[in-house]
Design an enzyme around this catalytic site. Structure first.
Site, PDB file in Angstrom:
ATOM      1  N   HIS A 158       0.840  -1.204   0.000  1.00 25.01           N
ATOM      2  CA  HIS A 158       0.000   0.000   0.000  1.00 25.01           C
ATOM      3  C   HIS A 158       0.872   1.249   0.000  1.00 25.01           C
ATOM      4  CE1 HIS A 158      -3.176  -2.822   1.305  1.00 25.01           C
ATOM      5  NE2 HIS A 158      -4.003  -1.938   0.775  1.00 25.01           N
ATOM      6  N   LYS A 162      -0.457   4.801   4.617  1.00 27.96           N
ATOM      7  CA  LYS A 162      -1.333   3.852   5.328  1.00 27.96           C
ATOM      8  C   LYS A 162      -0.829   3.638   6.758  1.00 27.96           C
ATOM      9  CE  LYS A 162      -3.844  -0.502   4.842  1.00 27.96           C
ATOM     10  NZ  LYS A 162      -5.112   0.125   5.248  1.00 27.96           N
TER      11      LYS A 162
HETATM   12  N1  LIG Z   1     -12.661  -1.067   2.829  1.00 28.69           N
HETATM   13  C1  LIG Z   1     -12.080  -0.552   1.740  1.00 28.69           C
HETATM   14  O1  LIG Z   1     -12.402  -0.920   0.577  1.00 28.69           O
HETATM   15  C2  LIG Z   1     -11.041   0.526   1.914  1.00 28.69           C
HETATM   16  C3  LIG Z   1     -10.447   1.152   0.818  1.00 28.69           C
HETATM   17  C4  LIG Z   1      -9.568   2.198   1.031  1.00 28.69           C
HETATM   18  C5  LIG Z   1      -9.290   2.617   2.332  1.00 28.69           C
HETATM   19  N2  LIG Z   1      -9.855   1.979   3.381  1.00 28.69           N
HETATM   20  C6  LIG Z   1      -9.662   2.417   4.762  1.00 28.69           C
HETATM   21  O2  LIG Z   1     -10.313   3.668   4.933  1.00 28.69           O
HETATM   22  C7  LIG Z   1      -9.675   4.408   5.971  1.00 28.69           C
HETATM   23  C8  LIG Z   1      -9.324   5.811   5.470  1.00 28.69           C
HETATM   24  O3  LIG Z   1      -8.364   5.727   4.450  1.00 28.69           O
HETATM   25  P1  LIG Z   1      -7.830   7.052   3.702  1.00 28.69           P
HETATM   26  O4  LIG Z   1      -6.684   6.635   2.863  1.00 28.69           O
HETATM   27  O5  LIG Z   1      -8.966   7.774   3.077  1.00 28.69           O
HETATM   28  O6  LIG Z   1      -7.293   7.879   4.963  1.00 28.69           O
HETATM   29  P2  LIG Z   1      -7.125   9.466   5.108  1.00 28.69           P
HETATM   30  O7  LIG Z   1      -6.194   9.663   6.277  1.00 28.69           O
HETATM   31  O8  LIG Z   1      -6.779  10.080   3.797  1.00 28.69           O
HETATM   32  O9  LIG Z   1      -8.603   9.966   5.504  1.00 28.69           O
HETATM   33  C9  LIG Z   1      -9.190   9.786   6.751  1.00 28.69           C
HETATM   34  C10 LIG Z   1     -10.061  11.007   7.001  1.00 28.69           C
HETATM   35  O10 LIG Z   1     -10.863  10.787   8.160  1.00 28.69           O
HETATM   36  C11 LIG Z   1     -10.934  12.010   8.864  1.00 28.69           C
HETATM   37  N3  LIG Z   1     -11.338  11.786  10.239  1.00 28.69           N
HETATM   38  C12 LIG Z   1     -10.633  11.220  11.258  1.00 28.69           C
HETATM   39  N4  LIG Z   1     -11.326  11.275  12.414  1.00 28.69           N
HETATM   40  C13 LIG Z   1     -12.509  11.868  12.113  1.00 28.69           C
HETATM   41  C14 LIG Z   1     -13.661  12.241  12.886  1.00 28.69           C
HETATM   42  N5  LIG Z   1     -13.723  11.988  14.198  1.00 28.69           N
HETATM   43  N6  LIG Z   1     -14.686  12.855  12.259  1.00 28.69           N
HETATM   44  C15 LIG Z   1     -14.650  13.085  10.926  1.00 28.69           C
HETATM   45  N7  LIG Z   1     -13.582  12.797  10.142  1.00 28.69           N
HETATM   46  C16 LIG Z   1     -12.540  12.196  10.747  1.00 28.69           C
HETATM   47  C17 LIG Z   1      -9.521  12.602   8.730  1.00 28.69           C
HETATM   48  O11 LIG Z   1      -9.497  13.988   9.040  1.00 28.69           O
HETATM   49  C18 LIG Z   1      -9.240  12.295   7.267  1.00 28.69           C
HETATM   50  O12 LIG Z   1      -9.705  13.319   6.421  1.00 28.69           O
HETATM   51  C19 LIG Z   1      -8.469   3.568   6.392  1.00 28.69           C
HETATM   52  O13 LIG Z   1      -8.809   2.797   7.522  1.00 28.69           O
HETATM   53  C20 LIG Z   1      -8.245   2.661   5.179  1.00 28.69           C
HETATM   54  O14 LIG Z   1      -7.582   1.467   5.499  1.00 28.69           O
HETATM   55  C21 LIG Z   1     -10.718   0.944   3.199  1.00 28.69           C
HETATM   56  O1  LIG Z   2      -5.566   2.675   1.198  1.00 27.41           O
HETATM   57  C1  LIG Z   2      -5.902   1.912   2.126  1.00 27.41           C
HETATM   58  O2  LIG Z   2      -5.671   2.180   3.316  1.00 27.41           O
HETATM   59  C2  LIG Z   2      -6.618   0.656   1.805  1.00 27.41           C
HETATM   60  N1  LIG Z   2      -7.094  -0.026   2.806  1.00 27.41           N
HETATM   61  C3  LIG Z   2      -7.849  -1.226   2.729  1.00 27.41           C
HETATM   62  C4  LIG Z   2      -7.163  -2.332   3.483  1.00 27.41           C
HETATM   63  O3  LIG Z   2      -6.623  -2.072   4.581  1.00 27.41           O
HETATM   64  O4  LIG Z   2      -7.156  -3.474   3.020  1.00 27.41           O
HETATM   65  C5  LIG Z   2      -8.239  -1.608   1.316  1.00 27.41           C
HETATM   66  C6  LIG Z   2      -7.232  -1.226   0.281  1.00 27.41           C
HETATM   67  C7  LIG Z   2      -6.827   0.250   0.401  1.00 27.41           C
END
Ligand SMILES: NC(=O)c1ccc[n+]([C@@H]2O[C@H](COP(=O)([O-])OP(=O)(O)OC[C@H]3O[C@@H](n4cnc5c(N)ncnc54)[C@H](O)[C@@H]3O)[C@@H](O)[C@H]2O)c1
Ligand SMILES: O=C(O)C1=N[C@H](C(=O)O)CCC1
Length: 269
Positions: A158, A162
């Site tokens: 990643h 992350k």
């Molecule tokens: N399930 C999936 O398909 C998938 C895909 C991508 C990312 N993710 C997950 O999503 C999460 C976010 O990833 P990202 O790359 O966008 O991170 P990021 O750090 O770019 O964004 C997170 C956002 O959440 C905000 N935030 C934190 N606490 C908050 C609160 N109390 N109230 C409102 N906003 C708040 C932060 O200010 C930030 O803007 C991670 O856990 C990542 O692993 C999951």
């Molecule tokens: O960008 C991330 O953070 C992602 N998080 C998810 C994970 O933890 O598997 C999905 C892929 C992108």
């Protein structure tokens, strides 16, 4: 025809938050009714369209989650564990669907989310893409077919920002491999090998995490045998993939009873 389901996006300024906002704005099946950021964030009080560098969209970023959720049918939440646990409680109070993409949740966080799901549908998955969920199924199938003569290793990569490891997806793949083998993942998991680790233990499932640059997400499950190996691999090249999956989950869950669901349920896999 009735009004389209109203969606709130949390973590509006985040990598996924911005992708989710674009996806909802471009959709003809839902409308954006709210955007959240954490208290003190400099986007609070601004129109989210202009904050993202584009035209006004008529939605002001707020830090008042309950007020925003009360106006919505669904909440798309990709933030951080502490925020997600709080949002689960508030979305349940507002009887709104909560789609959780946040990873790195502790068992006690998952327990709290489970309680909130008594009041409204919650869809939670470490990865919202069709391809990865199919890979999870295939991993379980291959692990069922092969015995512990095959060493299972999960390698994920990643972007440099992350904060959690192994990724939520890697843990889903590990759980599927363990399920296929009929073992408990917690007792066979090898994470973060370093130093004089001793030889690899038969039946263990290894995890390796690579972090760097702008990698969107790559996962490989390798079954290492004697004289042969099988590799199952998924590469995500665009975060829009996850955002489309999250919106699909939100629309699907509109018709579901309160409870906990995952992307397998949404995709019918
Ligand atoms: N399930 C999936 O398909 C998938 C895909 C991508 C990312 N993710 C997950 O999503 C999460 C976010 O990833 P990202 O790359 O966008 O991170 P990021 O750090 O770019 O964004 C997170 C956002 O959440 C905000 N935030 C934190 N606490 C908050 C609160 N109390 N109230 C409102 N906003 C708040 C932060 O200010 C930030 O803007 C991670 O856990 C990542 O692993 C999951
Ligand atoms: O960008 C991330 O953070 C992602 N998080 C998810 C994970 O933890 O598997 C999905 C892929 C992108």
């Amino acid at each position: 025809m009735g009004e389209l389901p109203g969606i709130v996006v949390t973590g509006a300024s985040g990598r996924m938050g911005q992708m989710l906002i674009r996806t909802v704005l471009e959709s003809d099946k839902a409308r954006l009714v709210g955007c959240l950021e954490r208290p003190g964030h400099d986007w609070i009080g601004r129109d989210v369209g202009t904050a993202m560098g584009g035209a006004e969209v008529g939605v002001t970023v707020t830090d008042d989650a309950l007020e925003a959720f009360a106006r919505a049918q669904a909440v798309l939440d990709f933030t951080a564990p502490a925020a997600t646990v709080e949002f689960a409680k508030l979305a349940a109070q507002a009887r709104a669907v909560h789609v959780i993409g946040t990873t790195g949740l502790a068992p006690e966080d998952i327990e709290k989310i489970g309680k909130a799901a008594h009041h409204a549908p919650i869809v939670r998955a470490g990865n919202m893409s069709l391809g990865v969920n199919l890979l999870v199924r295939l991993t379980r199938q291959v692990a069922t077919a092969l015995d512990a003569d095959f060493d299972i290793e999960i390698v994920e990569a990643h972007h440099r920002h992350k904060v959690d490891a192994p990724s939520g997806t890697a843990l889903m793949l590990g759980a599927a491999a363990a399920e296929g083998r009929g073992v408990d993942l917690d007792t066979v998991s090898d994470r973060g090998r370093d130093g004089i680790t001793g030889a690899r233990e038969r039946g263990h499932i290894g995890f390796s995490a690579v972090r760097g640059g702008d990698v969107v997400g790559e996962h490989e499950v390798i079954f290492y045998g004697a004289g042969e190996r099988i590799a199952l691999r998924h590469m995500a090249t665009d975060r829009a993939l996850f955002a489309r999956g999250a919106l699909k989950a939100a629309l699907w869950a509109q018709d579901q009873a309160p409870g906990e669901y995952d992307m397998m349920d949404v995709l019918g896999l």
